[in-house]
Design a protein around this motif. Structure first.
Motif, PDB file in Angstrom:
ATOM      1  N   TRP A   1      17.436  37.691 -20.592  1.00 42.00           N
ATOM      2  CA  TRP A   1      17.496  38.799 -19.647  1.00 42.00           C
ATOM      3  C   TRP A   1      16.221  38.756 -18.811  1.00 42.00           C
ATOM      4  CZ3 TRP A   1      19.044  39.431 -24.723  1.00 42.00           C
ATOM      5  CH2 TRP A   1      20.331  39.932 -24.934  1.00 42.00           C
ATOM      6  N   LEU A   2      16.363  38.807 -17.503  1.00 44.88           N
ATOM      7  CA  LEU A   2      15.213  38.870 -16.602  1.00 44.88           C
ATOM      8  C   LEU A   2      14.906  40.324 -16.286  1.00 44.88           C
ATOM      9  CD1 LEU A   2      16.254  36.025 -14.140  1.00 44.88           C
ATOM     10  CD2 LEU A   2      14.749  35.865 -16.133  1.00 44.88           C
TER      11      LEU A   2
ATOM     12  N   LYS B   1       3.166  41.399 -13.408  1.00 49.81           N
ATOM     13  CA  LYS B   1       4.102  40.892 -12.405  1.00 49.81           C
ATOM     14  C   LYS B   1       5.545  41.031 -12.872  1.00 49.81           C
ATOM     15  CE  LYS B   1       5.330  36.959  -9.561  1.00 49.81           C
ATOM     16  NZ  LYS B   1       5.086  35.550  -9.282  1.00 49.81           N
ATOM     17  N   SER B   2       5.881  40.441 -14.039  1.00 54.83           N
ATOM     18  CA  SER B   2       7.274  40.468 -14.486  1.00 54.83           C
ATOM     19  C   SER B   2       7.362  40.164 -15.978  1.00 54.83           C
ATOM     20  CB  SER B   2       8.110  39.444 -13.711  1.00 54.83           C
ATOM     21  OG  SER B   2       7.644  38.133 -13.995  1.00 54.83           O
ATOM     22  N   TYR B   3       8.562  40.350 -16.517  1.00 53.26           N
ATOM     23  CA  TYR B   3       8.817  40.020 -17.911  1.00 53.26           C
ATOM     24  C   TYR B   3      10.248  39.537 -18.063  1.00 53.26           C
ATOM     25  CZ  TYR B   3      11.344  44.459 -18.497  1.00 53.26           C
ATOM     26  OH  TYR B   3      12.241  45.484 -18.383  1.00 53.26           O
ATOM     27  N   LYS B   4      10.507  38.873 -19.178  1.00 51.13           N
ATOM     28  CA  LYS B   4      11.864  38.456 -19.518  1.00 51.13           C
ATOM     29  C   LYS B   4      11.982  38.437 -21.035  1.00 51.13           C
ATOM     30  CE  LYS B   4      10.857  33.501 -19.364  1.00 51.13           C
ATOM     31  NZ  LYS B   4      11.141  32.241 -18.712  1.00 51.13           N
ATOM     32  N   ILE B   5      13.212  38.496 -21.512  1.00 52.74           N
ATOM     33  CA  ILE B   5      13.478  38.518 -22.949  1.00 52.74           C
ATOM     34  C   ILE B   5      14.533  37.462 -23.254  1.00 52.74           C
ATOM     35  CG2 ILE B   5      14.388  39.900 -24.859  1.00 52.74           C
ATOM     36  CD1 ILE B   5      13.346  42.368 -23.195  1.00 52.74           C
ATOM     37  N   ASN B   6      14.295  36.701 -24.312  1.00 56.06           N
ATOM     38  CA  ASN B   6      15.232  35.668 -24.723  1.00 56.06           C
ATOM     39  C   ASN B   6      15.572  35.850 -26.195  1.00 56.06           C
ATOM     40  OD1 ASN B   6      15.354  32.783 -26.213  1.00 56.06           O
ATOM     41  ND2 ASN B   6      16.414  32.706 -24.256  1.00 56.06           N
ATOM     42  N   ILE B   7      16.859  35.663 -26.501  1.00 56.39           N
ATOM     43  CA  ILE B   7      17.321  35.638 -27.892  1.00 56.39           C
ATOM     44  C   ILE B   7      18.057  34.322 -28.075  1.00 56.39           C
ATOM     45  CG2 ILE B   7      18.833  36.676 -29.626  1.00 56.39           C
ATOM     46  CD1 ILE B   7      18.417  39.362 -28.231  1.00 56.39           C
ATOM     47  N   HIS B   8      17.695  33.596 -29.128  1.00 54.44           N
ATOM     48  CA  HIS B   8      18.384  32.340 -29.432  1.00 54.44           C
ATOM     49  C   HIS B   8      18.352  32.111 -30.938  1.00 54.44           C
ATOM     50  CE1 HIS B   8      14.143  31.141 -28.912  1.00 54.44           C
ATOM     51  NE2 HIS B   8      14.390  30.337 -29.919  1.00 54.44           N
ATOM     52  N   GLY B   9      19.272  31.288 -31.396  1.00 49.65           N
ATOM     53  CA  GLY B   9      19.400  31.008 -32.816  1.00 49.65           C
ATOM     54  C   GLY B   9      18.188  30.313 -33.402  1.00 49.65           C
TER      55      GLY B   9
ATOM     56  N   PHE C   1      13.800  36.591 -31.229  1.00 55.09           N
ATOM     57  CA  PHE C   1      13.736  37.572 -30.145  1.00 55.09           C
ATOM     58  C   PHE C   1      12.356  37.390 -29.526  1.00 55.09           C
ATOM     59  CE2 PHE C   1      12.506  41.535 -28.264  1.00 55.09           C
ATOM     60  CZ  PHE C   1      13.664  42.064 -27.734  1.00 55.09           C
ATOM     61  N   THR C   2      12.293  36.916 -28.279  1.00 56.85           N
ATOM     62  CA  THR C   2      11.016  36.599 -27.641  1.00 56.85           C
ATOM     63  C   THR C   2      10.896  37.331 -26.313  1.00 56.85           C
ATOM     64  OG1 THR C   2      11.158  34.392 -28.606  1.00 56.85           O
ATOM     65  CG2 THR C   2       9.492  34.716 -26.914  1.00 56.85           C
ATOM     66  N   ILE C   3       9.755  37.985 -26.105  1.00 65.94           N
ATOM     67  CA  ILE C   3       9.471  38.614 -24.818  1.00 65.94           C
ATOM     68  C   ILE C   3       8.293  37.871 -24.186  1.00 65.94           C
ATOM     69  CG2 ILE C   3       8.129  40.429 -25.963  1.00 65.94           C
ATOM     70  CD1 ILE C   3       8.777  42.223 -23.513  1.00 65.94           C
ATOM     71  N   TYR C   4       8.461  37.553 -22.909  1.00 67.66           N
ATOM     72  CA  TYR C   4       7.435  36.878 -22.115  1.00 67.66           C
ATOM     73  C   TYR C   4       6.970  37.845 -21.032  1.00 67.66           C
ATOM     74  CZ  TYR C   4       9.645  32.685 -24.056  1.00 67.66           C
ATOM     75  OH  TYR C   4      10.163  31.743 -24.903  1.00 67.66           O
TER      76      TYR C   4
END
Length: 168
Positions: A94-95, A62-70, A138-141
């Motif tokens: 990022w969506l 369906k979809s993915y998103k990526i998050n970067i955080h400390g 760095f996380t991808i969902y």
């Protein structure tokens, strides 16, 4: 007469029951194969991240998103977004829609999608303050059409001493 009626109803019920397909429920989560960035990869502030992944699902993505955080505080996030002196921690999500606007293909409905791009830029500064260097997550969902979600995380290092990457 009752016997014929009962037999007819029973026969029709059995036919309907046996001819109906059982609706299958998709309980499998999508699979994420994250190729880049690599674990502990160094990224220079002001440069882009080489992102390469393969997403698969047994039915449909369906979809993915990526998050970067400390990752400065043992992951409680209490200090990850605060300024540390004269530097600012970077955090962004990022969506998939952000990548589609930049020319990537949507993944919806596909069983497999290969993602490869350099659209994610780590800024050198935010509001005139330099980016805090150090460890980041760095996380991808990824979500499939049934709503099942998977994620995979890597630790990356944002550092001005990181080597420049040459991408092919």
């Amino acid at each position: 007469m009752k016997k014929v009626f009962f037999t007819t109803v029973l026969a029709i019920s059995a036919f309907v029951f046996l001819s109906c397909e059982k609706e299958s429920i998709d309980a499998e989560r999508p699979v994420i194969k994250l190729i880049a960035p690599e674990e502990e990869e160094g990224i220079k502030p002001g440069s882009d991240i080489h992102f390469d992944a393969v997403l698969t699902d047994n039915v449909a993505l369906k979809s993915y998103k990526i998050n970067i955080h400390g990752a400065f505080d043992g992951h409680s996030h209490s200090a990850a977004t605060r300024a540390a002196g004269d530097v600012v921690a970077f955090e962004k999500t990022w969506l998939e829609a952000d990548f589609i606007q930049l020319g990537d293909e949507p993944i919806a409905g596909k069983r497999e999608a290969r993602l490869h791009h350099h659209h994610m830029v780590i800024p050198a500064e935010i509001d005139g303050k330099p980016i805090r260097e150090g460890h980041y997550h760095f996380t991808i969902y990824c979500t499939d059409e049934a709503g099942n979600e998977s994620f995979i995380a890597r630790e990356i290092e944002i550092s001005s001493s990181a080597e420049e990457h040459t991408y092919h």
